[in-house]
Design a protein around this motif. Structure first.
Motif, PDB file in Angstrom:
ATOM      1  N   SER A 258      21.435  27.785  22.368  1.00  0.00           N
ATOM      2  CA  SER A 258      21.132  26.509  23.024  1.00  0.00           C
ATOM      3  C   SER A 258      20.904  26.699  24.526  1.00  0.00           C
ATOM      4  CB  SER A 258      22.273  25.515  22.798  1.00  0.00           C
ATOM      5  OG  SER A 258      23.492  26.018  23.327  1.00  0.00           O
ATOM      6  N   LYS A 259      21.242  27.876  25.058  1.00  0.00           N
ATOM      7  CA  LYS A 259      21.069  28.178  26.475  1.00  0.00           C
ATOM      8  C   LYS A 259      19.855  29.066  26.734  1.00  0.00           C
ATOM      9  CE  LYS A 259      25.162  26.270  26.728  1.00  0.00           C
ATOM     10  NZ  LYS A 259      25.320  24.849  27.120  1.00  0.00           N
ATOM     11  N   ASN A 260      19.021  29.239  25.706  1.00  0.00           N
ATOM     12  CA  ASN A 260      17.803  30.037  25.889  1.00  0.00           C
ATOM     13  C   ASN A 260      16.930  29.447  26.990  1.00  0.00           C
ATOM     14  OD1 ASN A 260      18.609  31.697  23.828  1.00  0.00           O
ATOM     15  ND2 ASN A 260      17.132  30.929  22.321  1.00  0.00           N
ATOM     16  N   ILE A 261      16.103  30.278  27.593  1.00  0.00           N
ATOM     17  CA  ILE A 261      15.218  29.796  28.645  1.00  0.00           C
ATOM     18  C   ILE A 261      14.290  28.716  28.070  1.00  0.00           C
ATOM     19  CG2 ILE A 261      13.502  31.639  28.262  1.00  0.00           C
ATOM     20  CD1 ILE A 261      13.044  31.617  31.313  1.00  0.00           C
ATOM     21  N   PRO A 262      14.124  27.587  28.727  1.00  0.00           N
ATOM     22  CA  PRO A 262      13.329  26.485  28.165  1.00  0.00           C
ATOM     23  C   PRO A 262      11.861  26.850  27.944  1.00  0.00           C
ATOM     24  CG  PRO A 262      14.737  25.695  29.951  1.00  0.00           C
ATOM     25  CD  PRO A 262      14.809  27.184  29.966  1.00  0.00           C
ATOM     26  N   THR A 263      11.264  27.567  28.898  1.00  0.00           N
ATOM     27  CA  THR A 263       9.853  27.926  28.786  1.00  0.00           C
ATOM     28  C   THR A 263       9.744  29.438  28.714  1.00  0.00           C
ATOM     29  OG1 THR A 263       9.278  26.009  30.161  1.00  0.00           O
ATOM     30  CG2 THR A 263       7.569  27.665  29.801  1.00  0.00           C
ATOM     31  N   GLN A 264       9.433  29.944  27.535  1.00  0.00           N
ATOM     32  CA  GLN A 264       9.362  31.385  27.352  1.00  0.00           C
ATOM     33  C   GLN A 264       8.121  31.940  28.047  1.00  0.00           C
ATOM     34  OE1 GLN A 264      10.068  32.854  23.337  1.00  0.00           O
ATOM     35  NE2 GLN A 264      11.134  30.941  22.795  1.00  0.00           N
ATOM     36  N   ARG A 265       8.324  32.983  28.837  1.00  0.00           N
ATOM     37  CA  ARG A 265       7.225  33.590  29.596  1.00  0.00           C
ATOM     38  C   ARG A 265       7.687  34.934  30.138  1.00  0.00           C
ATOM     39  NH1 ARG A 265       8.838  30.407  34.676  1.00  0.00           N
ATOM     40  NH2 ARG A 265      10.582  29.300  33.791  1.00  0.00           N
ATOM     41  N   ALA A 266       6.728  35.714  30.619  1.00  0.00           N
ATOM     42  CA  ALA A 266       7.001  37.021  31.200  1.00  0.00           C
ATOM     43  C   ALA A 266       6.258  37.125  32.524  1.00  0.00           C
ATOM     44  CB  ALA A 266       6.568  38.130  30.246  1.00  0.00           C
ATOM     45  N   GLY A 267       6.412  38.254  33.201  1.00  0.00           N
ATOM     46  CA  GLY A 267       5.769  38.401  34.505  1.00  0.00           C
ATOM     47  C   GLY A 267       6.322  37.450  35.547  1.00  0.00           C
ATOM     48  N   THR A 268       7.578  37.058  35.389  1.00  0.00           N
ATOM     49  CA  THR A 268       8.205  36.055  36.248  1.00  0.00           C
ATOM     50  C   THR A 268       8.797  36.684  37.504  1.00  0.00           C
ATOM     51  OG1 THR A 268      10.166  36.345  34.873  1.00  0.00           O
ATOM     52  CG2 THR A 268       8.758  34.458  34.380  1.00  0.00           C
ATOM     53  N   ALA A 269       9.047  35.835  38.486  1.00  0.00           N
ATOM     54  CA  ALA A 269       9.844  36.212  39.657  1.00  0.00           C
ATOM     55  C   ALA A 269      11.207  35.537  39.525  1.00  0.00           C
ATOM     56  CB  ALA A 269       9.152  35.780  40.940  1.00  0.00           C
ATOM     57  N   THR A 270      12.235  36.168  40.068  1.00  0.00           N
ATOM     58  CA  THR A 270      13.601  35.652  39.942  1.00  0.00           C
ATOM     59  C   THR A 270      14.254  35.540  41.316  1.00  0.00           C
ATOM     60  OG1 THR A 270      13.836  36.646  37.747  1.00  0.00           O
ATOM     61  CG2 THR A 270      15.855  36.056  38.893  1.00  0.00           C
ATOM     62  N   GLN A 302      26.174  26.847  32.598  1.00  0.00           N
ATOM     63  CA  GLN A 302      25.253  27.445  31.620  1.00  0.00           C
ATOM     64  C   GLN A 302      24.246  26.419  31.109  1.00  0.00           C
ATOM     65  OE1 GLN A 302      27.299  29.643  28.547  1.00  0.00           O
ATOM     66  NE2 GLN A 302      28.284  31.016  30.008  1.00  0.00           N
ATOM     67  N   THR A 303      23.692  25.660  32.031  1.00  0.00           N
ATOM     68  CA  THR A 303      22.662  24.677  31.690  1.00  0.00           C
ATOM     69  C   THR A 303      21.409  24.945  32.502  1.00  0.00           C
ATOM     70  OG1 THR A 303      23.566  23.137  33.342  1.00  0.00           O
ATOM     71  CG2 THR A 303      24.316  22.885  31.064  1.00  0.00           C
ATOM     72  N   TRP A 304      20.258  24.670  31.882  1.00  0.00           N
ATOM     73  CA  TRP A 304      18.967  24.834  32.531  1.00  0.00           C
ATOM     74  C   TRP A 304      18.468  23.487  33.046  1.00  0.00           C
ATOM     75  CZ3 TRP A 304      16.292  29.323  33.424  1.00  0.00           C
ATOM     76  CH2 TRP A 304      16.689  30.468  32.715  1.00  0.00           C
ATOM     77  N   ARG A 305      17.684  23.521  34.108  1.00  0.00           N
ATOM     78  CA  ARG A 305      16.984  22.325  34.562  1.00  0.00           C
ATOM     79  C   ARG A 305      15.637  22.718  35.139  1.00  0.00           C
ATOM     80  NH1 ARG A 305      18.220  20.560  40.225  1.00  0.00           N
ATOM     81  NH2 ARG A 305      19.156  22.326  41.336  1.00  0.00           N
ATOM     82  N   ARG A 306      14.732  21.765  35.090  1.00  0.00           N
ATOM     83  CA  ARG A 306      13.377  21.987  35.582  1.00  0.00           C
ATOM     84  C   ARG A 306      13.303  21.605  37.057  1.00  0.00           C
ATOM     85  NH1 ARG A 306       8.203  21.679  32.910  1.00  0.00           N
ATOM     86  NH2 ARG A 306       6.616  22.320  34.451  1.00  0.00           N
ATOM     87  N   LEU A 307      12.805  22.510  37.866  1.00  0.00           N
ATOM     88  CA  LEU A 307      12.551  22.224  39.270  1.00  0.00           C
ATOM     89  C   LEU A 307      11.068  21.923  39.461  1.00  0.00           C
ATOM     90  CD1 LEU A 307      14.733  25.051  40.903  1.00  0.00           C
ATOM     91  CD2 LEU A 307      15.411  22.730  40.271  1.00  0.00           C
ATOM     92  N   LYS A 308      10.692  21.599  40.685  1.00  0.00           N
ATOM     93  CA  LYS A 308       9.284  21.300  40.949  1.00  0.00           C
ATOM     94  C   LYS A 308       8.418  22.518  40.657  1.00  0.00           C
ATOM     95  CE  LYS A 308       9.113  17.005  42.074  1.00  0.00           C
ATOM     96  NZ  LYS A 308       8.788  16.510  43.409  1.00  0.00           N
ATOM     97  N   ASP A 309       7.228  22.261  40.175  1.00  0.00           N
ATOM     98  CA  ASP A 309       6.295  23.332  39.846  1.00  0.00           C
ATOM     99  C   ASP A 309       5.761  24.011  41.096  1.00  0.00           C
ATOM    100  OD1 ASP A 309       6.537  22.771  37.180  1.00  0.00           O
ATOM    101  OD2 ASP A 309       4.606  21.739  36.994  1.00  0.00           O
ATOM    102  N   LEU A 310       5.388  25.279  40.930  1.00  0.00           N
ATOM    103  CA  LEU A 310       4.603  25.947  41.958  1.00  0.00           C
ATOM    104  C   LEU A 310       3.325  25.164  42.230  1.00  0.00           C
ATOM    105  CD1 LEU A 310       4.823  29.604  40.573  1.00  0.00           C
ATOM    106  CD2 LEU A 310       5.513  28.975  42.899  1.00  0.00           C
TER     107      LEU A 310
END
Length: 571
Positions: A258-270, A302-310
């Motif tokens: 249930s804590k998986n990343i909401p939007t699966q993707r690669a090539g990300t910056a952290t 251990q919760t995800w939230r969406r921030l403003k988009d690039l």
């Protein structure tokens, strides 16, 4: 009656006014509360803004890195050979520096003490990019690249997550054969100060094309994929799980599904802000354009939230955190390799802050210019310690090589193999030994190549070999000395070249001594350094061991002469 009616009217009027006022206050409070909530919501999701430079611009590139050291930002690497570029965040200017020594891409750069490290990079073209065999180090103070340590051949890969914890470098996961095959779940530790590698516990799963982060003593691994051009699934096999490594226990855990990343993707910056690991941008098989997604994992809840988009979706670059702002530059705007971007953005929550950082000052390697071993009997030896220190600046020094020249009677040994790092304010002891085989004065030198001021340091040394058939004529080692008081050495016999002697009085400082054989020939002359007042003298001859036989230890102290009989036995 009129009076009562008027009184009632006043009561009604007052009540109405009070009621209306109450409604107005509630309405105002409601609006104010709404406004506060709106502002809070805006601040918690943050804002991305474009960064415009006053001079120059970032070179369009992707699969590159963007890191800070000192008070400057550095954009480096990417497909094909490109220059290192320096961004001054206060003046907003770009300056081109030296090119990378080879093509370096698909790496997460890290910095330690003013040096930039490239560990676990790829070189070459898609889809069979090759792991780079060495660590490469960029020195901003000299604008030079240094070839660092060799990466163990069995652990080489690229597109890994790379972080720093307690000045050690950690490389996690990756892929061995470009975008083709060979996914690994390895975790390796490299200590630049000792030039040593260590294999740690494997991660729960393999992944590549991601970046790792450290927060609260734990390593977080989120996003990424298992690139598989060999099965035409280069972008599709994204990894949803979040894996967490605890440095203190060398153990991995995986967050609940249930804590998986909401939007699966690669090539990300952290990036890390506060208690959140923030995953920025990326690419995936779900859309042709690069992701604008910015998602944050609160490590406490251990919760995800969406921030403003690039403002511009991008993948294949890195993010810098500075004074609670995030900076990102370059990358690629679509899935794959085009178009490469030359734009910058900055992210902040509540307000834009001024960039901070302390300018890098190149350090100096300090060492004695010369060492003298004095007179030593041939076929014996004497050792001295050469101390190298990092002084003056705030930058680490890479010790690249030692070169000895001169008489073969001189030898040296370092506690670490080169290249190793000497952090600011730290020292390292190099052991020098003089073992003359012939009589006469001999000399030599040791040249240390490094990344500090001047680039190299030279130390000269000399010593004189003297025939063991002659009498030593120096102060306490004269064989004509009158023996006035005998001491007891213990243990006796001596089996490991180590023994103790008790003096009748306490001493401190330098205590010279000489050891002669049964024929009265001086075999060894040296001195003890006594740091605390004591009457117990401890001798260790293991670095210049004596053969089995009978010897005499002689000393002068407090105007008195002492001797002790030694029986040495060896296996």
């Amino acid at each position: 009656m009129k009076k009562n009616k008027a009184s009632s009217l006043k009561k009604i009027t007052f009540g109405s006014v009070f009621f209306l006022a109450l409604i107005f206050i509630c309405f105002a409070f409601k609006n104010t509360k709404s406004l506060i909530i709106s502002n809070a919501a805006h601040s918690t999701t943050g804002t991305w803004v474009s960064v415009t430079s006053t001079s120059g611009s970032p070179t369009a590139r992707h699969e590159a890195s963007f890191v800070q050291t000192g008070n400057k930002f550095y954009l480096l690497g990417g497909r094909k050979i490109k220059p290192v570029q320096v961004f001054d965040p206060k003046n907003r200017t770009w300056t081109n520096k030296v090119n990378t020594p080879i093509e370096l891409h698909h790496f997460q750069a890290i910095t330690i003490d003013g040096l930039i490290y490239v560990v676990g990079a790829f070189t070459g073209s898609y889809p069979h990019e090759k792991p780079v065999a060495n660590i490469y180090i960029y020195n901003p103070a000299t604008n030079k690249w240094i070839t660092g340590a060799s990466i163990p051949s069995s652990r080489r890969r690229g597109s890994s997550g790379v972080v720093v914890y307690n000045k050690k470098i950690y490389v996690v996961a990756g892929i061995k054969d470009g975008h083709w095959a060979g996914h690994v779940n390895w975790l390796d530790e490299y200590d630049p100060a000792t030039n040593k590698w260590r294999i740690l516990a494997n991660a729960p799963r393999a992944r590549d094309h991601f970046q790792a982060a450290v927060i609260n003593g734990k390593l977080y691994v989120a996003a990424g994929r298992r690139s598989s051009a060999s099965t035409n699934q280069t972008f599709n096999l994204t990894v949803p799980q979040v894996d967490v490594y605890e440095f203190a226990t060398n153990k991995w855990t995986t967050l609940a599904s249930s804590k998986n990343i909401p939007t699966q993707r690669a090539g990300t910056a952290t990036a890390v802000l506060g208690e959140e690991v923030i995953i920025i941008g990326g690419e995936s098989g779900s859309q042709s354009t690069a992701h604008k997604h910015t998602e944050a994992l609160n490590v406490r809840t251990q919760t995800w939230r969406r921030l403003k988009d690039l403002k511009q979706g991008r993948h294949g670059t890195q993010a810098i955190v500075n004074n609670n702002n995030i900076y990102i530059a370059a990358g690629c705007g679509n899935r794959g390799g085009t178009p490469e971007l030359n734009t910058q953005e900055a992210f902040y929550f509540d307000s834009r802050t001024s960039p901070t950082g302390l300018a890098i000052t190149q350090s100096k390697l300090t060492a004695p210019t010369s060492l003298s071993f004095g007179t030593i009997a041939i076929n014996s030896s004497s050792s001295k310690t050469l101390t190298l220190s990092n002084t003056t600046g705030n930058q680490a020094i890479v010790i690249s090589s030692f070169t000895k020249s001169g008489a073969s009677a001189f030898a040296f040994s370092s506690p670490y193999t080169v290249p190793f790092i000497l952090a600011p304010g730290k020292s390292v002891n190099i052991s020098l030994r003089f073992s003359p085989k012939t009589t006469g004065t001999q000399s030599g030198s040791l040249v240390v190549k490094h990344s500090g001021q001047l680039g190299s340091t030279s130390i000269t040394f000399n010593g004189t070999g003297k025939s063991s058939t002659s009498r030593m004529e120096e102060d306490i080692s004269k064989e004509t000395v009158v023996l006035t008081q005998s001491l007891v050495a213990y243990p006796n016999p001596i089996t490991d070249q180590q023994f103790k002697v008790k003096l009748p009085e306490n001493v401190i400082g330098e205590v010279p001594f000489v050891i002669v054989n049964a024929s009265g020939i001086a075999i060894l002359k040296d001195k003890l350094i006594i740091e605390n007042l004591t009457s117990i003298l401890q001798f260790n001859l293991s670095e210049r061991p004596l053969n089995s036989g009978i010897y005499f230890l002689r000393m002068n102290e407090h105007g008195k002469s002492y001797y002790a009989k030694l029986l040495i036995t060896t296996n």
